[in-house]
Design a protein around this motif. Structure first.
Motif, short mmCIF file in Angstrom:
data_model
loop_
_atom_site.label_atom_id
_atom_site.label_comp_id
_atom_site.label_asym_id
_atom_site.label_seq_id
_atom_site.Cartn_x
_atom_site.Cartn_y
_atom_site.Cartn_z
N VAL A 1 7.87 5.75 -5.53
CA VAL A 1 8.16 4.32 -5.36
C VAL A 1 8.24 3.64 -6.73
CG1 VAL A 1 7.34 2.12 -4.41
CG2 VAL A 1 7.09 4.24 -3.08
N GLY A 2 9.38 3.05 -7.03
CA GLY A 2 9.57 2.35 -8.31
C GLY A 2 10.09 3.24 -9.43
N GLN A 3 10.08 4.55 -9.20
CA GLN A 3 10.60 5.47 -10.23
C GLN A 3 12.11 5.64 -10.05
OE1 GLN A 3 8.38 6.63 -12.66
NE2 GLN A 3 7.20 5.06 -11.58
N ASN A 4 12.71 6.42 -10.96
CA ASN A 4 14.11 6.83 -10.78
C ASN A 4 15.09 5.65 -10.86
OD1 ASN A 4 16.02 8.98 -10.12
ND2 ASN A 4 16.19 8.05 -8.10
N LEU A 5 14.70 4.58 -11.58
CA LEU A 5 15.57 3.41 -11.72
C LEU A 5 16.77 3.75 -12.60
CD1 LEU A 5 16.17 0.31 -11.49
CD2 LEU A 5 14.74 0.02 -13.54
N GLN A 6 17.97 3.47 -12.08
CA GLN A 6 19.18 3.76 -12.84
C GLN A 6 20.09 2.54 -12.88
OE1 GLN A 6 20.69 7.76 -11.30
NE2 GLN A 6 18.83 7.41 -10.13
N ASP A 7 20.93 2.49 -13.90
CA ASP A 7 21.86 1.36 -14.08
C ASP A 7 23.04 1.86 -14.90
OD1 ASP A 7 22.93 -1.22 -14.08
OD2 ASP A 7 21.51 -2.04 -15.53
N HIS A 8 24.04 0.99 -15.06
CA HIS A 8 25.18 1.27 -15.93
C HIS A 8 25.03 0.41 -17.19
CE1 HIS A 8 27.75 2.04 -12.03
NE2 HIS A 8 27.14 3.14 -12.41
N PRO A 9 24.53 0.94 -18.28
CA PRO A 9 24.45 0.13 -19.50
C PRO A 9 25.85 -0.14 -20.05
CG PRO A 9 23.80 2.39 -19.98
CD PRO A 9 24.01 2.31 -18.49
N ALA B 1 8.63 15.58 -4.67
CA ALA B 1 9.65 15.57 -5.73
C ALA B 1 10.21 14.17 -5.94
CB ALA B 1 10.76 16.56 -5.39
N GLY B 2 9.53 13.15 -5.40
CA GLY B 2 9.93 11.78 -5.70
C GLY B 2 10.66 11.05 -4.59
N ALA B 3 10.94 11.73 -3.48
CA ALA B 3 11.61 11.03 -2.38
C ALA B 3 10.66 10.02 -1.75
CB ALA B 3 12.11 12.01 -1.34
N VAL B 4 11.20 8.85 -1.40
CA VAL B 4 10.39 7.80 -0.78
C VAL B 4 10.73 7.68 0.71
CG1 VAL B 4 9.95 5.30 -0.77
CG2 VAL B 4 10.12 6.54 -2.94
N GLY C 1 0.79 -1.23 0.00
CA GLY C 1 0.00 0.00 0.00
C GLY C 1 0.82 1.28 0.00
N VAL C 2 2.10 1.16 -0.26
CA VAL C 2 2.98 2.35 -0.27
C VAL C 2 3.48 2.54 -1.70
CG1 VAL C 2 5.11 3.35 0.64
CG2 VAL C 2 3.67 1.91 2.11
N GLY C 3 3.01 3.60 -2.34
CA GLY C 3 3.42 3.83 -3.72
C GLY C 3 2.47 4.78 -4.41
N THR D 1 15.21 3.32 -6.70
CA THR D 1 13.77 3.12 -6.82
C THR D 1 12.98 3.37 -5.54
OG1 THR D 1 14.28 0.81 -6.42
CG2 THR D 1 13.96 1.47 -8.72
N ALA D 2 13.69 3.71 -4.46
CA ALA D 2 13.03 4.19 -3.24
C ALA D 2 13.96 5.27 -2.70
CB ALA D 2 12.81 3.07 -2.22
#
Ligand code: FAD
Length: 574
Positions: free
Chosen positions: A297-305, A510-513, A276-278, A501-502
């Motif tokens: 929650v679940g946004q802002n996913l980053q990686d090193h391609p 502003a997107g902070a979880v 229920g958190v999101g 993602t959190a």
């Protein structure tokens, strides 16, 4: 259930990298009851302990989650395989063991009170036990073993000479923040005399005998129970299952207890949403009651391609490769390699294969390297570098020969693209969707195009050139930027650095979880996130060290031994 009827002061969800740190530090207080719930098995397997075992851990049926991204239209409709450790120790049990903190500017750019480079450096150093120390910027009193790589191959030296000839500076220590990150050199590794030093071995195991610490493997968390009261919402426990369609149990919190989410950058947002958190709209779409409406929650996913340049050795140099040092002509692991590992903890089994390389700026306008080159003294069999590792691990089964050569795996380490984790279903056994979304920011593709050109320059210098017969990937015919872009879209793979993602911050709007002051989830009492999901921006280096740093700080905070932001600078949620 397996956790017993007792109530716990801390329920740690997931038994991975961050969790093992917390389990050790929190259970050091004998008055606190600590429970760890881990979906996978222990991390005792030999493939985990021996660094070269990494080739058998990718896509492992038990010790990996076997997840892939959603179909990526921009990557010629491929799904990108995303490795995730599934064992005590988590991804620190299956990662490449490279020890990189990124650079000071990575942390200063977060702009968060308590997380400046100066402040995080203290904790990096405190957590570390560096074998060649004491040394500036390195600690010797912590639990996280680090050392210089122990496998020697003549091609490493030739790579260094070629890099120098191509104009790169030498860098004796990429974790020394008194100097720029740029240059070529050895990568330090999280190993202890050639054995993997994952957090299961270094933090959890030494604490396992404590009576106030309970560790349950094969326990998959399905939900955090959260009670809505007049004074707000509070976590009360964690639901878990011991097998996919088997028995369900609840681990309950003692009064004032807390749930600490440590399931990593994919499953932490998944479990938060299931609880229920999101983002409210997403939750409602799946019939989940909203406890805290948090858009981030679940946004802002980053990686090193990552992309690969590989070249085959001339026939007379085939045997120089790490690959032919590991396997004989019949694809059996060489007894000499086993003996060398057993008696000296050296040789080709003591490496994950990619512990030498360089950090490079592909454009002089950049203030930090955007590229990590990992030099592998062996020829990739597949242009997807992760697949190449998998093929290597299965070589015997496949009965294939492995040609000699070199590989440069090229990672966009300060990637700007952002993806997301979403819900496929409200059923907790259905893994979340992962939109990895590489190249949503075109700068990352530009980095990798420039990276291949630079890798070609290095490989063309005499020290390496003299060994090489032909470039196999991308292959010399790929010459224009357009050719290279196509090659990269066709072969890009994960550098295995999922974060964000959190995210921690000060403003949920502003997107902070979670709050950067204490890692508490906004809108719920008794619930924090302590894992790689909280890193708001990806550091320019592998993410394991930063994850341990976060966990060390969280543990000290919970033990009342330190604060994150001093009280005078506590951020206030907007
Ligand atoms: P994890 O360590 O992944 O832990 C999460 C744990 O939660 C896992 O054990 C998982 O099984 C468990 N879990 C998940 N869902 C549930 C559930 N529902 N119920 C119960 N348990 C659950 N970093 C480096 O520093 N150097 C490297 O060389 C490097 N190479 C990498 C190579 C690979 C293949 C991978 C996958 C990662 C690599 N990384 C590297 C990244 C680094 O390992 C991770 O950033 C770090 O381990 C993340 O730690 P974590 O605690 O967030 O998650």
């Amino acid at each position: 259930g397996p956790a017993g009827a007792e109530k716990f002061d801390y329920v740690l969800v997931g038994g991975g990298t961050a969790s093992c740190v917390l389990a050790n530090k929190l259970s050091a207080d004998g008055n606190k009851k600590v429970l760890v719930l881990e979906a996978g098995p222990t991390g005792d397997a030999m493939e985990v302990a021996v660094p070269a075992g990494i080739t058998r851990l990718f896509a492992h049926p038990v010790m990996d989650w076997g997840m892939s991204s959603l179909t990526q239209k921009q990557l010629v409709a491929r799904e990108i395989y995303l490795a995730r450790g599934r064992m005590l120790g988590g991804s620190s049990g299956s990662n490449a063991t490279l020890y990189h903190r990124g650079s000071a500017a990575d942390y200063d750019a977060w702009g968060l009170d308590g997380w400046s480079s100066k402040e995080v450096l203290d904790w990096f150093v405190k957590a570390e036990c560096y074998a060649n120390g004491p040394k500036p910027y390195h600690g010797t009193g912590g639990s996280m073993n680090t050392e210089q790589p122990r496998y020697e191959n003549v091609l490493h030296d030739e790579f260094f000479k070629a890099a120098a000839a191509a104009g790169l500076p030498a860098n004796p220590d990429f974790n020394d923040w008194s100097r720029p990150q740029d240059g070529f050199g050895e990568f330090q590794v999280s190993q202890n005399k050639g054995q993997r030093a994952d957090t299961y071995r270094t933090y959890l195991k030494p604490a396992m005998a404590r009576g106030n610490l309970k560790v349950v493997t094969g326990a998959r968390a399905t939900k955090v129970n959260i009670e809505k009261g007049s004074s707000g919402s509070r976590a009360t426990g964690v639901e878990y299952a011991t097998q996919q369609f088997g028995d369900r149990f609840t681990a309950e919190l003692a009064p004032g207890g807390e749930v600490l989410m440590c399931t990593g950058a994919v499953h932490t947002p998944h479990l938060l949403m299931l609880s229920g958190v999101g983002p409210a709209a997403t939750l409602r779409e799946h019939g989940i009651e909203v406890v805290s409406d948090l858009a981030g929650v679940g946004q802002n996913l980053q990686d090193h391609p990552a992309a690969v340049l590989a070249a085959r050795a001339k026939p007379e140099f085939e045997k120089l490769s790490v690959t032919s040092e590991v396997y004989d002509d019949k694809c059996n692991v060489r007894l000499g390699a086993v003996a060398q590992y057993l008696f000296q903890r050296r040789g080709p089994l003591a490496t994950t294969g990619c512990d030498h390389g360089a950090f490079v700026r592909t454009s002089s306008s950049l203030s930090e390297p955007d590229l990590q080159m990992r030099f592998v003294p062996g020829c990739a069999l597949d242009p997807d570098g992760v697949k190449s590792y998998i093929v290597f691990g299965e070589l015997k089964k496949q009965g294939r020969a492995w040609p000699g050569g070199i590989t440069l795996q090229l990672l966009a380490i300060r990637a700007k693209s952002k993806g997301s984790i979403g819900l496929k279903a409200a059923d907790p056994f259905i893994n979340p969707s992962i939109n990895i979304n590489y190249f949503s920011d075109p700068a990352d593709l530009a980095t990798l195009v420039a990276a291949i050109k630079m890798a070609r320059q290095v490989a063309a210098q005499e020290p390496l050139k003299k060994y090489l017969q032909e470039e196999t990937f991308p292959g010399e015919r790929a010459s224009s930027d357009k050719d290279l872009e196509e090659y990269i879209r066709r072969t890009v793979h994960s550098g295995n650095a999922l974060v964000g993602t959190a995210a921690m911050g000060t403003n949920p709007g502003a997107g902070a979880v979670v709050s950067s002051a204490d890692l508490k989830v906004f809108g719920v009492e008794g619930l924090r996130v302590v894992d790689a999901s909280v890193l708001p921006r990806i550091p320019g280096g592998q993410t394991g060290a930063a994850t341990v740093m976060v966990a060390e700080r969280a543990a000290a905070l919970l033990r009342g031994q330190a604060t994150i932001a001093p009280p005078s600078r506590q951020p206030v949620a907007v």
